[in-house]
Scaffold this motif. Structure first.
Motif: not given
Length: 396
Positions: A354-380
């Motif tokens: 939000a700081r980098l974009l010059g926006l209020d935090e309410s206008f930036v959303n951040f999420k993190a998720t996994t791919e249930e151990k599947l594929g490229f990211t699932g295999e770390k």
């Protein structure tokens, strides 16, 4: 006649502007700017948005021709219209300028659209309607609008005739013609001394000219009062950009996300600092104005970007967006990774983006998720990020 296959527009920008010199500070009206570009370029831009168009001819005052040739080349370098163009000198009268423009046409050209640069707000749909009208075998097609007032013919102060309003139309440009009858009309006009105010009045003497509905907004900048139209705000539309990036684990770069260091995270293979989230965000911002991708602006083959701070690169992209009239209003970000755990860092990442974009935090959303151990990211083996950016873009 066959459907127009190679239409070319002749854009008349050869007027001296003497009638409006006091109001414009001596600047000919075709050179006045709107939304950052000269009026004649607005018309060129409109023609370029018609898929059928094959070329442009700009006609400028003789004294300005060389200077304006360089200006057209500069404008086209900044905003490639995708059409070949020629620049020629105008003549003493409007019809002389048109004739000079016709002499510069490519031999393949079969259809000509003659347009006054002082009508900068004609639409691409109007151009298309004119070309479609020529399909019906008319030798010319012109835009026409109904006359709202009663028109009287007068001599001195005495009324001699009241004209039938339902039969009257005010005509505009562009005017479209099959090339052969237009060139023949100009040849006859020169030989026989015709004095005309538009090209249709020439072609009417040789064949049929039809009309299509004109546009009320297709006004001509003629009087000082018309200059107010150039002060109207540009249009704003909502746009969306989408970004995606991925990096492999196992490199020497420490893991950074959204400009926030992630202690204990896997090392990253990357040319810059490897901030996968800011890379996806930069691509999304570029998407709001058709700016390509970060690889085209900051290639990984350039040693200048070795270990570069992605926050700095993001600022460069934001400047590009600003110049293109795009204002970022919202960002929705997702990181996909099996490891490390990002929940403890989510608030810090959101705050810093939000700081980098010059926006209020309410206008930036951040999420993190996994791919249930599947594929490229699932295999770390690595980490991914996606970004969706909403922006408001200003257009002429």
């Amino acid at each position: 006649m066959a459907r127009p296959a190679h239409p070319t527009a002749v854009i008349l920008a050869a007027g001296s502007g003497t009638r409006m010199a006091d109001a414009t500070g001596g600047v000919p009206k075709q050179y006045l700017t709107y939304a950052g570009v000269p009026l004649f370029w607005l018309s060129a831009r409109t023609f370029s948005r018609v898929a059928a168009m094959r070329g442009l001819v700009f006609v400028f005052p003789p004294a300005d021709a060389e200077r304006m040739r360089a200006e057209v080349e500069r404008l086209n370098a900044e905003e490639d219209l995708g059409l070949p163009f020629a620049v020629v000198e105008g003549g003493a009268r409007r019809q002389d300028s048109v004739r000079n423009g016709l002499a510069a046409l490519d031999r393949k050209c079969d259809t000509v659209l003659v347009h006054d640069a002082a009508r900068p707000f004609a639409s691409a749909s109007l151009v298309t309607a004119l070309l479609d009208a020529l399909d019906a075998d008319a030798q010319g097609a012109i835009p026409a609008i109904a006359v709202p007032d009663t028109i009287k013919r007068v001599q001195g102060t005495a009324v001699t005739e009241t004209l039938v309003r339902s039969e009257l139309r005010a005509v505009q440009t562009p005017q479209a013609f099959h090339r052969e009858p237009l060139e023949e009309a100009h040849r006859r006009a020169q030989e026989e001394g015709w004095e005309v105010t538009d090209d249709a009045s020439m072609v009417e003497r040789l064949g049929t000219v039809t009309t299509v509905p004109g546009e009320p907004g297709n006004c001509k900048i003629t009087t000082p009062e018309d200059l107010k139209r150039l002060e109207e705000p540009v249009a704003e539309i909502s746009v969306t950009g989408w970004g995606y990036d991925v990096h492999r684990y196992g490199g020497e770069r420490p893991l950074v996300l959204g400009g926030v260091p992630i202690p204990g995270g896997p090392g990253i293979h990357a040319h810059s600092d490897g901030d996968v989230l800011l890379h996806a965000l930069a691509d999304a911002i570029l998407g709001t104005f058709g700016g390509g991708d970060i690889g085209s602006h900051f290639p990984d083959t350039d040693p200048n970007f070795e270990g570069a701070n992605s926050g700095v690169l993001l600022k460069e992209v934001q400047l590009m967006a600003m110049k293109a009239g795009a204002s970022i209003v919202h960002a929705d970000l997702t990181v996909i990774a099996q490891t490390p755990k990002l929940a403890p860092h989510a608030k810090g990442i959101r705050r810093n983006v939000a700081r980098l974009l010059g926006l209020d935090e309410s206008f930036v959303n951040f999420k993190a998720t996994t791919e249930e151990k599947l594929g490229f990211t699932g295999e770390k083996k690595g980490i991914k990020a996606v970004a969706c950016v909403s922006a408001v873009r200003r257009f002429a």
